[in-house]
Design an enzyme around this catalytic site. Sequence first.
Site: not given
Length: 392
Positions: A33-34, A107, A220, A297
Amino acid sequence: MPDNPILIAGGGIGGLTTALALARIGQPTILIEQRTRIDEVGAGIQLSPNASRILIDLGLGPALAKVVAEPQRLTVRSAKSGKVLGRMPLGEAMRGQYGAPYWTIHRADLQTILLDAVRGSDHIRLAFGRTVAEIEDNSASSVTIRCDSQSASESVTGKALIGADGIWSNVARLMGDMSKPEFHRHIAWRGLVARKDWPTDLTSDETGLWLGSGAHLVHYPIRRGEFINLVAVTSDPDNQPGWSRAGEPSTLQKRFSSWHPDAVRAIKAAQEWTIWSLFDRPPRSQWMDNRVVLLGDAAHPVLPFLAQGGALAIEDAHVLSAELSKDRGNPITAFAAYADLRKQRSTKIQAAARRNGDIYHMRWPLSIGRDLTMARMNLAEHYSWIYDWRYS
Ligand SMILES: Cc1cc2nc3c(=O)[nH]c(=O)nc-3n(C[C@H](O)[C@H](O)[C@H](O)COP(=O)(O)OP(=O)(O)OC[C@H]3O[C@@H](n4cnc5c(N)ncnc54)[C@H](O)[C@@H]3O)c2cc1C
């Protein structure tokens, strides 16, 4: 160094879930992971049953249950009149119909839970602060990549490489796909409101969707209902990439000033906004090259009008690990089967999300027809092909 690992580029929802799914079949991975640490800015994400089912199956159910919210329904309203245009039961109705919940979550909470599980696995090695910069060799028996960090470059070899490195995927570029995402001429404003500051007469245990001319608003609950997550999407020529540009609240308030007072109050309740330009790309024709494959993605970004981009990445992880478990010796066969299985569904969901964007933002007089159609629609039935997805 794990024995004969699969390399994963990217520690987003897709990369982390893939590492966990592969650990479950005993396949070691190195997750590169960068970023030096994973810290999600304040924002929520909806986890529909097609995704929550997989996370629960990975053993994350108890940890998730402690932090999620479970809205009771989706209510669609007209931005101008506040009139209810449609409803879809969530909560128990989703569990009953699909055997898995429709959750909403911060998140940061999702990332923490995924990352804790990754850290707890003997099969996964995390390499933070390293960028997958080059594919040095993609031969018959292995893949070697060059990873750059601030201080050095190193070569890492594995039996395959999974590019879960997002919409701007460098792995896809290294595979020869030079196409770039296109600005969709919309930006998403994202804000959080503590439950105590949410206007008391606005429902907090539902997902609210307000449809306006050239804009829509979603809200929400997240984190056990302690916060309300807001996403306002507006058409806009601004196109700077990035998650966390600060948005000026008064600009958004002005943009929504002619909306129904309830929507205006919801917007005013958020003190801070971050803005995110929306990018899109047509389906990629090439998902794999020998021992390299794309996921999430990187393979198929989804505009946020269907809340399915993260869900698709989670589905990808599940299918890829299932295919790899069938034929451990040969990732190429597994990658080909995975790409075959995923292309049609992801293309269909990408298209449905684009279409939803057009429908949500319809201007008068087309919006009259849209509202009439929506009033007659059974939304639960309309979306069941998305939520009822399974693969074993
Ligand atoms: C406003 C908005 C709302 C959304 N709401 C929802 C929702 O409710 N439900 C839903 O399911 N989806 C939603 N989505 C979509 C969802 O956020 C994405 O589809 C999902 O995060 C994609 O995950 P990913 O792991 O494929 O990619 P990313 O999250 O983009 O992760 C890619 C990772 O790769 C790293 N990386 C990039 N390049 C390299 C490199 N060369 N080397 C090493 N690491 C690299 C990045 O730092 C990043 O951590 C929403 C999107 C937006 C914009």
